[in-house]
Scaffold this motif. Structure first.
Motif, mmCIF file in Angstrom:
data_model
loop_
_atom_site.group_PDB
_atom_site.id
_atom_site.type_symbol
_atom_site.label_atom_id
_atom_site.label_comp_id
_atom_site.label_asym_id
_atom_site.label_seq_id
_atom_site.Cartn_x
_atom_site.Cartn_y
_atom_site.Cartn_z
ATOM 1 N N ASN A 99 -101.767 22.282 -50.389
ATOM 2 C CA ASN A 99 -102.539 22.699 -49.223
ATOM 3 C C ASN A 99 -103.595 21.673 -48.820
ATOM 4 O OD1 ASN A 99 -101.603 25.422 -48.455
ATOM 5 N ND2 ASN A 99 -102.173 25.956 -50.562
ATOM 6 N N GLU B 129 -97.791 22.126 -48.388
ATOM 7 C CA GLU B 129 -97.363 23.459 -48.808
ATOM 8 C C GLU B 129 -96.482 24.114 -47.739
ATOM 9 O OE1 GLU B 129 -96.569 26.583 -51.056
ATOM 10 O OE2 GLU B 129 -97.744 24.872 -51.770
ATOM 11 N N THR C 184 -99.388 21.302 -43.592
ATOM 12 C CA THR C 184 -99.733 20.897 -44.947
ATOM 13 C C THR C 184 -98.443 20.679 -45.738
ATOM 14 O OG1 THR C 184 -99.738 23.136 -45.863
ATOM 15 C CG2 THR C 184 -101.793 22.335 -44.860
#
Length: 508
Positions: A476, A490, A488
């Protein structure tokens, strides 16, 4: 080589003619005319080179310019951010930190922040307290009785033979002074590695330093070196990013009597490591080999290094970990962009998974099989800057290594002559004429400085992100632009939950 000799002779002849012309003008011009006429006759009658046959005398300029083309490009044409394989900005980054020179940059970034694949970290308006102590990671699983406290930034695998003895000594002394580790590369442990620095002994397919006369693995010879106090970890090299599936190459020009004795091979011959290991042929065999080396070493951390190729083969290794109950203490993930002194160009360009995808895949697969907790992930491809380390740890690595960064700290100028034994700085040459330029007493401090200054900047990035523990680094914290879409890591690469592969079908 023949071209270089020809050009050298031409230069000597021209200098001689200039001197003669200055002293005896009439005779000098006569000699010049005869020399040019003779060279022209030779060019017209020779059959090997079409350019000089069709364009006598002046055609030699083409070969001269070709010979110095890389230098012209690097020093006069190359942009600060576009140089390959390592751009000028990154080379300068290493040099400045190694020499403890000014490390600030004026007038803003030179990078195109709107470019595809641009990455940046998230900072916090509430930064944490700056940590001055270098972070350490304990490497060693439940079966390891001698775990090793590792720095998060170390020297990656480079063999003696590929590098000069002066380079190896400087690296090891730098590792000792900075309290970080020095990977030996697959070329065995030499006396030049034994200057007090912690060693990670790499075992390649040639089993150098632990082989029989036939080239097979020798448990007895392995144990002699594995129990040395300076050897802290053992790494089985399955493959490396620059030439996965090919095996190492030591040119005959670098294979001296001394190096041959250390490796257990015939001197003055080209040494080709086999593409694969003879000690094991499958995932189960690999893990049993890990267990064998751990026992022979007295319980030291043992792991393996690979460039990912077929995903199903790595998944098979993970499944065998569950079946056999044997786990490596660490896995080193190399990317296809990895460096080497010598490799076939097609292997360097088109074989193996790139670093970022490989690291994400390995981390996620281990998580999916609930294996990550006791296995340290080391990564080692184009790690030069503090942000490189920060990004790698956010993606999922625990420890970073650098080879080319440490070479630059030694004085490497990216001359791209690693495979010729004519490295002009003596980093990758065993020729005494070149090696004398690398003064160990000067260069080991630069290795130490580069590692320490880079980690100081990592600490600043770490604090800027508002983090207080390495465990807080995750996907993140890094953004990545793909075309016009910013997400991100993620979001681009969602983290696989621990144990998910027990509950559902594995992804393709």
């Amino acid at each position: 080589m023949r071209k270089a000799i020809l050009f050298t002779n031409i230069i000597i002849l021209i200098v001689a003619i200039i001197v003669c012309t200055a002293i005896w003008p009439i005779y000098g011009f006569s000699i010049l005319g005869l020399a040019v006429f003779g060279l022209g006759i030779y060019d017209i009658t020779q059959t090997k080179h079409a350019i000089t046959r069709n364009f006598p005398v002046i055609g030699h300029m083409r070969y001269l310019l070709e010979m110095i083309g890389p230098e012209i490009h690097q020093y006069f044409i190359e942009d600060d951010t576009d140089g390959k394989p390592i751009d000028r900005n990154r080379r300068t980054y290493v040099y400045q930190r190694a020499k403890l020179e000014r490390s600030t940059h004026p007038f803003g970034t030179e990078l195109n922040v709107e470019a595809d694949n641009y990455k940046w970290m998230k900072h916090s308006i509430y930064p944490s307290k700056l940590q001055h102590e270098q972070p350490r990671v304990l490497v060693g699983g439940p079966e390891c009785s001698q775990p090793y406290s590792s720095s998060i930034f170390n020297i990656s695998a480079m063999s003696y033979g590929s590098l000069s003895k002066n380079a190896i000594m400087a690296l090891n002394l730098g590792a000792k002074a900075g309290d970080f580790s020095h990977n030996t590369g697959e070329g065995a442990i030499s006396d030049y590695h034994k200057h007090g620095g912690d060693l990670v002994w790499e075992i390649g397919t040639g089993y150098f330093g632990c082989r029989t006369e036939e080239g097979e693995f020798s448990p007895e010879n392995f144990k002699k070196n594995a129990v040395l106090p300076e050897v802290k970890m053992i790494e089985i090299k399955i493959s490396q990013g620059a030439k996965p599936g090919h095996g190492g190459v030591l040119p005959a020009s670098k294979n001296t009597e001394e190096i041959a004795k250390i490796r257990g091979v015939k001197p003055h011959t080209e040494v080709l490591s086999p593409p694969g290991h003879s000690a094991f042929k499958d995932a189960e065999g690999l893990l049993k080999f890990v267990k064998q080396l751990r026992e022979l070493s007295g319980g030291k951390p043992v792991g393996f290094k690979l460039c990912v190729g077929r995903k199903e083969e790595f998944r098979d290794i993970c499944e065998q970990m569950l079946i056999t109950g044997i786990q490596p203490d660490f896995i080193t993930v190399d990317g296809a962009e990895g460096g080497t002194g010598a490799a076939p160009i097609d292997f360097s360009n088109y074989v193996g998974m790139p670093w970022e995808e490989a690291l994400i895949f390995v981390v996620d697969t281990l998580n999916g099989y609930r294996l990550k907790d006791h296995i340290t992930i080391i990564t080692a491809t184009k790690i030069f800057t503090a942000f490189d380390i920060f990004k790698a740890l956010c993606i999922g690595a625990d420890v970073c290594n650098s080879a080319r960064g440490m070479m630059l700290a030694l004085g490497c100028i990216q001359a791209l002559k690693c495979d010729t034994n004519k490295c002009p700085t003596g980093v990758a040459s065993n020729d005494p004429a070149f090696m004398r330029g690398l003064v160990v007493a000067e260069k080991w401090e630069r290795v130490k400085n580069y590692q320490a200054e880079t980690l100081k900047e990592f600490a600043e990035l770490f604090a800027a992100a508002g983090c207080v523990s390495l465990r807080e680094l995750d996907r993140n914290l890094i953004n990545k632009r793909i075309i016009d879409d910013v997400k991100t890591y993620e979001e681009w690469y969602p983290t696989i939950d621990s144990g998910v592969y027990f509950k559902e079908k594995m992804p393709a």
